[in-house]
Enzyme design. Structure first.
Site, PDB file in Angstrom:
ATOM      1  CE  LYS A  88      -1.778   1.823   3.946  1.00  0.00           C
ATOM      2  NZ  LYS A  88      -1.497   3.258   4.026  1.00  0.00           N
ATOM      3  CG  ASN A  89       2.531   2.610   3.532  1.00  0.00           C
ATOM      4  OD1 ASN A  89       1.346   2.895   3.367  1.00  0.00           O
ATOM      5  ND2 ASN A  89       3.065   2.422   4.733  1.00  0.00           N
ATOM      6  NE  ARG A 100      -6.772   4.515   5.261  1.00  0.00           N
ATOM      7  CZ  ARG A 100      -5.805   4.979   6.044  1.00  0.00           C
ATOM      8  NH1 ARG A 100      -6.037   5.245   7.301  1.00  0.00           N
ATOM      9  NH2 ARG A 100      -4.586   5.185   5.562  1.00  0.00           N
ATOM     10  NE  ARG A 133       0.265  10.205   9.886  1.00  0.00           N
ATOM     11  CZ  ARG A 133      -0.149   9.162   9.189  1.00  0.00           C
ATOM     12  NH1 ARG A 133      -1.381   8.770   9.266  1.00  0.00           N
ATOM     13  NH2 ARG A 133       0.667   8.516   8.385  1.00  0.00           N
ATOM     14  CB  CYS A 166      -4.523   6.652  10.734  1.00  0.00           C
ATOM     15  SG  CYS A 166      -5.046   5.088  10.056  1.00  0.00           S
ATOM     16  CG  ASP A 182       2.852   1.370   9.581  1.00  0.00           C
ATOM     17  OD1 ASP A 182       2.775   2.349  10.333  1.00  0.00           O
ATOM     18  OD2 ASP A 182       2.690   1.459   8.354  1.00  0.00           O
TER      19      ASP A 182
HETATM   20  C1  UD1 Z   1       4.246   6.747   6.100  1.00  0.00           C
HETATM   21  C2  UD1 Z   1       3.355   5.528   5.966  1.00  0.00           C
HETATM   22  C3  UD1 Z   1       2.827   5.098   7.321  1.00  0.00           C
HETATM   23  C4  UD1 Z   1       3.993   4.892   8.303  1.00  0.00           C
HETATM   24  C5  UD1 Z   1       4.891   6.115   8.332  1.00  0.00           C
HETATM   25  C6  UD1 Z   1       6.147   5.911   9.174  1.00  0.00           C
HETATM   26  C7  UD1 Z   1       2.454   5.881   3.741  1.00  0.00           C
HETATM   27  C8  UD1 Z   1       1.269   6.141   2.889  1.00  0.00           C
HETATM   28  N1  UD1 Z   1       2.267   5.873   5.063  1.00  0.00           N
HETATM   29  O1  UD1 Z   1       3.425   7.797   6.607  1.00  0.00           O
HETATM   30  O2  UD1 Z   1       2.118   3.865   7.159  1.00  0.00           O
HETATM   31  O3  UD1 Z   1       3.467   4.671   9.605  1.00  0.00           O
HETATM   32  O4  UD1 Z   1       5.318   6.439   6.993  1.00  0.00           O
HETATM   33  O5  UD1 Z   1       6.844   4.797   8.728  1.00  0.00           O
HETATM   34  O6  UD1 Z   1       3.530   5.646   3.242  1.00  0.00           O
HETATM   35  N2  UD1 Z   1       6.162  14.623  10.285  1.00  0.00           N
HETATM   36  C9  UD1 Z   1       6.317  15.957  10.545  1.00  0.00           C
HETATM   37  N3  UD1 Z   1       6.255  16.823   9.494  1.00  0.00           N
HETATM   38  C10 UD1 Z   1       6.051  16.403   8.207  1.00  0.00           C
HETATM   39  C11 UD1 Z   1       5.911  15.035   7.962  1.00  0.00           C
HETATM   40  C12 UD1 Z   1       5.970  14.152   9.023  1.00  0.00           C
HETATM   41  O7  UD1 Z   1       6.490  16.370  11.682  1.00  0.00           O
HETATM   42  O8  UD1 Z   1       6.006  17.253   7.294  1.00  0.00           O
HETATM   43  C13 UD1 Z   1       6.194  13.669  11.408  1.00  0.00           C
HETATM   44  C14 UD1 Z   1       4.853  12.934  11.564  1.00  0.00           C
HETATM   45  O9  UD1 Z   1       3.937  13.685  12.316  1.00  0.00           O
HETATM   46  C15 UD1 Z   1       5.279  11.667  12.271  1.00  0.00           C
HETATM   47  C16 UD1 Z   1       6.661  11.401  11.673  1.00  0.00           C
HETATM   48  O10 UD1 Z   1       7.110  12.630  11.126  1.00  0.00           O
HETATM   49  O11 UD1 Z   1       5.381  11.884  13.646  1.00  0.00           O
HETATM   50  C17 UD1 Z   1       6.673  10.326  10.612  1.00  0.00           C
HETATM   51  O12 UD1 Z   1       5.847  10.691   9.541  1.00  0.00           O
HETATM   52  P1  UD1 Z   1       6.146  10.260   8.032  1.00  0.00           P
HETATM   53  O13 UD1 Z   1       7.424   9.499   7.973  1.00  0.00           O
HETATM   54  O14 UD1 Z   1       6.012  11.464   7.173  1.00  0.00           O
HETATM   55  O15 UD1 Z   1       4.962   9.281   7.762  1.00  0.00           O
HETATM   56  P2  UD1 Z   1       3.934   9.290   6.556  1.00  0.00           P
HETATM   57  O16 UD1 Z   1       4.653   9.542   5.282  1.00  0.00           O
HETATM   58  O17 UD1 Z   1       2.779  10.139   6.909  1.00  0.00           O
END
Ligand code: UD1
Length: 421
Positions: free
Chosen positions: A22-23, A400, A122, A117, A308
């Protein structure tokens, strides 16, 4: 609204095949917006999030066709709109991944703040900081974000990420592929899904080096072309079935996985006393003989233990001999499943980002909620070993991200059904 009803039917046995990740597929689909030629993606899982992304791409003017069982063809010949509708964007955080391709190809994108979620704040500040470094202008209007490129193209730059965010690394990579000059992402995410996206973009004619390390170099090119690519297997889905085998004290072969991607999960299962053996087609997970014992885990960006799999692992630890500690460092609110596991008698306590799992519990069937995607899968795993019946509500979260979850578990001997409430 439907619920899952799960009953304990003893140890799981047999083989299960993992679907495409999915990711990985979501960023690949977004990346097809970068060129005017058709792109074919194989190994696409049939998931709610994938359908949402299809709708978003169509809303932007792309055609999306299913041309095989798990193969789709996406053709973004023209970008007809730069603003996906709010009701689609709100459903999924990964919808923000279309921003990088939109600003790269057309110089403009407007999106509502993404949903998904509720496992933490985030924010998307790192994505925006990256776009700004590439010389785009960012405008926040209420809950909308507009990104505008004033010049002909974005400009390649050095971008340091304060945290190796998966989504920000992907969005910046997609923005930078058509930029003028070279972009270096420092402290980039190293997840296998980043490597898959880089491989896809390189097949489209991009020049990306270093994906899978903390430093990624992207040399901008003037245009990209269509390509065909198969999505990598879903390491989180694979991990979930490995946990299902362990928690039921069963023996399952999990097929179609990349062993290298599974290393932290395998290591922690082995620490618990589970036998994990590489077989031709995947991993054989055998928890039939040895007692399952406690261990501690700490989630980290890849190659650390995946956030995850934190909640499914916690369900296993609730049944293990001895007490364990789980520390969540990636998300600030990823313990919502604890209250649900406690309804089943897990007696877990939390303090800030730490959870203490006393272990040694016989879980009891209860009415519980899928609080988020992985938390929902966790409740199913708990139900597989609980006494009595477990009713899981809000299963749309689970759907999802897990393809044919019920069918695959039933194939291993689980007693689970989906009933309309
Ligand atoms: C992706 C995955 C999700 C997984 C996560 C971490 C997808 C679609 N989803 O989510 O399943 O749990 O990686 O492995 O690929 N953060 C910030 N600012 C930002 C972006 C992120 O502070 O601009 C923080 C987030 O709040 C969180 C952390 O960084 O605490 C990790 O987020 P991120 O690695 O961006 O996860 P996703 O890409 O949302």
């Amino acid at each position: 609204m439907a619920n899952y009803i799960v009953k304990n039917n003893g140890p799981l046995q047999g083989e299960v095949t993992v679907s495409g990740a999915k990711n990985s597929v979501l960023p690949l689909m977004a990346a097809t917006l970068l060129c005017g030629e058709p792109c074919i993606i194989d190994g696409v899982p049939d998931l709610r999030d994938v359908h949402i992304m299809k709708d978003i791409l169509r809303s932007l003017g792309a055609t999306v066709e299913e041309i095989g069982d798990d193969t789709i063809k996406i053709h973004a010949k023209e970008i007809a709109s730069n603003e996906p509708p709010r009701d689609m964007v709100d459903k999924m955080r990964a919808s923000f991944l279309v921003m990088g391709p939109l600003i790269s190809r057309t110089g403009y994108g407007k999106l509502h703040m993404p949903g998904g979620c509720s496992i933490g704040e985030r924010p998307i500040d790192l994505h925006l900081k990256g776009f700004e470094s590439l010389e785009a202008n960012i405008y926040h209007r209420a809950e909308e974000i507009e990104v505008v490129v004033e010049k002909d193209k974005l400009t390649g730059k050095v971008i340091y990420l304060d945290f190796p965010s998966v989504g920000a690394t992907e969005n910046i990579m997609m923005a930078a592929v058509l930029a003028d000059g070279v972009t270096n992402i420092i402290n980039a995410a190293e997840e296998p899904e980043i490597v898959d996206l880089a491989n896809f973009l390189n097949k489209m004619g991009a020049r990306i080096k270093g994906a899978g390390t903390e430093s990624i170099k992207i040399e901008g090119v003037s245009e990209l072309h269509g390509c065909r690519h198969k999505v990598i297997p879903d390491r989180i889905e694979a991990g979930t079935y490995m946990m299902a085998a362990a928690i039921t004290r069963g023996k399952v072969i999990v097929k179609n996985l990349v062993p290298d991607h599974m290393r932290p999960i395998v290591a922690k299962l082995q620490e618990c006393g589970v036998k994990v053996k590489l077989v031709d087609m995947g991993y054989e997970v055998d928890a039939q003989q040895a007692p399952i014992v406690a261990t501690d885990i700490k989630t980290l960006p890849y190659p650390g233990f995946p956030t995850d799999i934190q909640s499914p692992f916690m369900a296993l630890l609730a049944t293990a001999r001895g007490s364990s500690e789980v520390v969540e460092t990636v998300f600030e609110n990823r313990f919502m499943h604890v209250a649900e596991l406690n309804k089943m008698g897990a007696a877990i306590t939390t303090e800030d980002r730490k959870a203490n799992i006393p272990g040694g519990k016989t879980l009891k069937g209860a009415e519980v909620y899928a609080t988020d995607l992985r938390g929902g899968a966790t409740m199913v795993l708990a139900g597989l070993v609980a006494t009595g019946e477990t009713v899981i509500k809000d299963i749309y979260h689970i759907e999802r991200g897990y393809e044919k979850f019920i069918e695959k578990l039933k194939g291993l001997g689980a007693e689970i059904k989906r009933v309309e409430a």
